[in-house]
Design a protein around this motif. Structure first.
Motif, PDB file in Angstrom:
ATOM      1  N   GLN A   1    -102.031  37.371  10.098  1.00  0.00           N
ATOM      2  CA  GLN A   1    -103.113  37.453  11.081  1.00  0.00           C
ATOM      3  C   GLN A   1    -104.334  36.670  10.591  1.00  0.00           C
ATOM      4  O   GLN A   1    -104.958  35.922  11.350  1.00  0.00           O
TER       5      GLN A   1
ATOM      6  N   TRP B   1    -106.135  35.389  17.772  1.00  0.00           N
ATOM      7  CA  TRP B   1    -105.240  36.457  17.334  1.00  0.00           C
ATOM      8  C   TRP B   1    -103.809  35.948  17.519  1.00  0.00           C
ATOM      9  O   TRP B   1    -103.522  35.185  18.434  1.00  0.00           O
TER      10      TRP B   1
ATOM     11  N   PRO C   1    -104.662  39.926  22.247  1.00  0.00           N
ATOM     12  CA  PRO C   1    -105.696  40.849  21.767  1.00  0.00           C
ATOM     13  C   PRO C   1    -106.214  41.737  22.889  1.00  0.00           C
ATOM     14  O   PRO C   1    -106.098  41.394  24.078  1.00  0.00           O
TER      15      PRO C   1
END
Length: 400
Positions: A244, A254, A258
């Motif tokens: 991540q 992301w 997200p």
């Protein structure tokens, strides 16, 4: 739908929008109207504006840590707090490492359960519901087992409401060359966790706690060198903190969809946190909430589970009264009718309930909580809120 009002001079946070009850819980909690309002716009997760929001979120959270050397970074992760704890453990405890879990309630035990699922080595110090793990106990455990590489401490154990002594735990860990992980889910943002005092390797918290956002994601704050070393260590694709972090550093995005609305709300909550005066001011408000509420509840005859020096400003556990007319579910319903949602107990040895001190409320609201409790007891016909003698005896025995 009216906006939240703040009565100048009295400092009263009026009832939440839409006539909602106050959430006297450790999160989700009562949020400001402007935080709710921030969720009214849709965002594209790939769009430059949302990438800028993610960068702003990370920067603002890092500013709360006291890191002036740029040694740490912030990695938001989708999911609830438990998702983030598992992500931290699975990413930073090596597959050939061993974790010392410090437990004095449900969330320390959940960390141990997580390690069982991961199939990684761990050992446990379980202090029960009444007492914190202390530095000398940690030191002794580390001296006795050189295989231990990491220690996890729960900053505030909300099953009892105890605030654990993470500074003395950190001193014991680092004086023996081990690494500290902190679950500060319910404390970060209101209780100081400055990296200059407590140089943890990584910590986790959540959007819907002391920053006063809404549920949907948590975040890991970790040393950059630990993030780099975590490459390839995680058991999970979606919970891989390194992956991540690497994706966010490269693209600003992301890896997976997200919670865009939650992020927007959280940024508004962070701005309000800063405007209030940051961690010291937020913590002071919560402490005042606790002190007013505890004094009032004791005035009604209730007893706290914990001794005074371990009461956190996050949530307080009370023994249920011995009076046979007291039925918690009825008490809960009566409190809800009066605009307050309290929390059931989470102890195994005695009947209890909890009242949270965090969220968009102040001491004036807490006085109303006490009055609602007084009225509810009267409606139930309870004349004495004192706990059973057996509960007090159990507390004394286990705390000895």
């Amino acid at each position: 739908m009216g906006a939240e009002k703040n009565v100048t001079g009295a400092g009263i946070f009026e009832a939440p929008a839409l006539g909602e009850p106050y959430l006297l819980t450790p999160g989700p909690l009562t949020t400001a109207y402007s935080v709710k309002q921030a969720m009214l716009r849709d965002w594209g997760s790939w769009d430059g504006d949302f990438r800028a929001m993610t960068a702003d979120l990370r920067r603002r959270l890092l500013a709360l840590t006291g890191d002036t050397k740029g040694e740490y970074d912030c990695v938001p992760m989708q999911g609830s707090g438990s998702f983030c704890v598992e992500a931290m453990l699975g990413s930073f405890v090596p597959k050939d490492g061993k974790l010392l879990v410090l437990a004095n309630g449900a969330y320390g035990l959940r960390a141990a359960q997580t390690m069982q699922y991961l199939g990684r080595a761990y050992t446990l110090i379980d202090k029960g519901d009444y007492l914190p793990p202390r530095g000398d106990e940690v030191a002794a455990a580390l001296d006795a087992d050189p295989a231990i590489t990491h220690v996890i401490a729960i900053h505030c154990e909300t099953s009892s409401g105890i605030l654990n002594p993470v500074l003395e735990i950190a001193n014991a860990v680092y004086s023996r060359g081990r690494k500290l992980l902190v679950d500060s889910m319910s404390a970060f943002g209101a209780v100081a966790l400055d990296v200059n005092d407590i140089p943890y390797e990584a910590m986790v918290s959540s959007a819907n706690k002391c920053i006063e956002g809404v549920p949907g994601f948590g975040f890991v704050i970790a040393k950059k060198r630990e993030l780099e070393a975590a490459k390839g260590n995680c058991h999970s694709l979606s919970l891989d903190v390194y992956a991540q972090w690497a994706a966010m550093e490269k693209t600003g995005q992301w890896r997976f969809t997200p919670p865009t609305h939650v992020v927007a709300a959280f940024i508004e909550a962070l701005k309000m946190h800063e405007a209030e005066g940051g961690v010291p001011a937020r913590g002071a408000r919560y402490e005042k909430n606790r002190d007013v509420m505890v004094a009032g509840m004791r005035g009604l005859g209730f007893e706290t589970l914990l001794a005074e020096n371990w009461l956190s400003p996050i949530i307080v556990t009370f023994f249920c009264p011995a009076d046979e007319k007291f039925v918690f579910n009825r008490f809960y319903d009566l409190m809800k009718e009066k605009g307050f949602i309290i929390y059931p107990g989470k102890l195994t040895v005695v009947d209890s309930f909890r009242i949270g001190c965090i969220g968009r409320m102040d001491e004036h609201v807490m006085r109303r909580v006490v009055e609602a409790a007084r009225q509810s007891l009267a409606e139930m016909g309870v004349t004495d809120a004192a706990p059973p003698n057996a509960a007090l005896e159990e507390r004394a025995k286990l705390a000895a």
